[in-house]
Design a protein around this motif. Sequence first.
Motif, short mmCIF file in Angstrom:
data_model
loop_
_atom_site.label_atom_id
_atom_site.label_comp_id
_atom_site.label_asym_id
_atom_site.label_seq_id
_atom_site.Cartn_x
_atom_site.Cartn_y
_atom_site.Cartn_z
N SER A 207 0.83 -1.18 0.00
CA SER A 207 0.00 0.00 0.00
C SER A 207 0.88 1.24 0.00
O SER A 207 1.90 1.30 0.68
N GLU A 208 0.47 2.21 -0.77
CA GLU A 208 1.14 3.51 -0.79
C GLU A 208 0.05 4.56 -0.91
O GLU A 208 -0.61 4.67 -1.94
N GLU B 242 -5.01 5.97 -2.81
CA GLU B 242 -4.20 4.75 -2.83
C GLU B 242 -3.51 4.68 -4.18
O GLU B 242 -4.15 4.62 -5.22
N ARG B 243 -2.19 4.72 -4.17
CA ARG B 243 -1.42 4.78 -5.41
C ARG B 243 -1.17 3.40 -6.01
O ARG B 243 -0.85 3.28 -7.18
N ARG B 244 -1.26 2.35 -5.22
CA ARG B 244 -1.04 0.99 -5.75
C ARG B 244 -2.39 0.30 -5.86
O ARG B 244 -2.77 -0.49 -5.02
N THR C 102 -9.89 6.15 -3.60
CA THR C 102 -9.88 7.54 -3.14
C THR C 102 -10.90 7.67 -2.02
O THR C 102 -12.00 7.11 -2.10
N TYR C 103 -10.51 8.37 -0.98
CA TYR C 103 -11.39 8.53 0.17
C TYR C 103 -10.99 9.76 0.96
O TYR C 103 -9.97 10.39 0.70
#
Length: 117
Positions: free
Chosen positions: A15-16, A43-45, A74-75
């Motif tokens: 997670s990133e 969340e990039r991954r 996205t949150y």
Amino acid sequence: MLLGGLRIASQTRKSEVWSLGGRASFYLGDGWTPWVSATYDKERRDDPRFVTATPLTLATGNSYDIPAYMPDTTYTTLGIGIRGQIDRFGISAAYSTVLSRSGIRDDAVSLLISYRF
């Protein structure tokens, strides 16, 4: 791990998360400071994740990949709290929640009491 007649192999998830937000506070006097924060998180991954499963009834060891649950990428995270001091005791209370993630409920409550020697 055994689950419903399946053997689930080990799995990992990376997670990133990148966040952009702000925090505001106001000093009330007598050592008390309420605060509020908000962040937009991404969340990039967000690549698809699979879990390898093998039915226990198959003696041949055949396995297959099944897609794992993918939450929204996205949150928004909101937080509210207060910190202060009573004599030699420091006190902090906070509540945070994550919004806009379907299928996930993520709330946190914290209370911290410290004593100054």
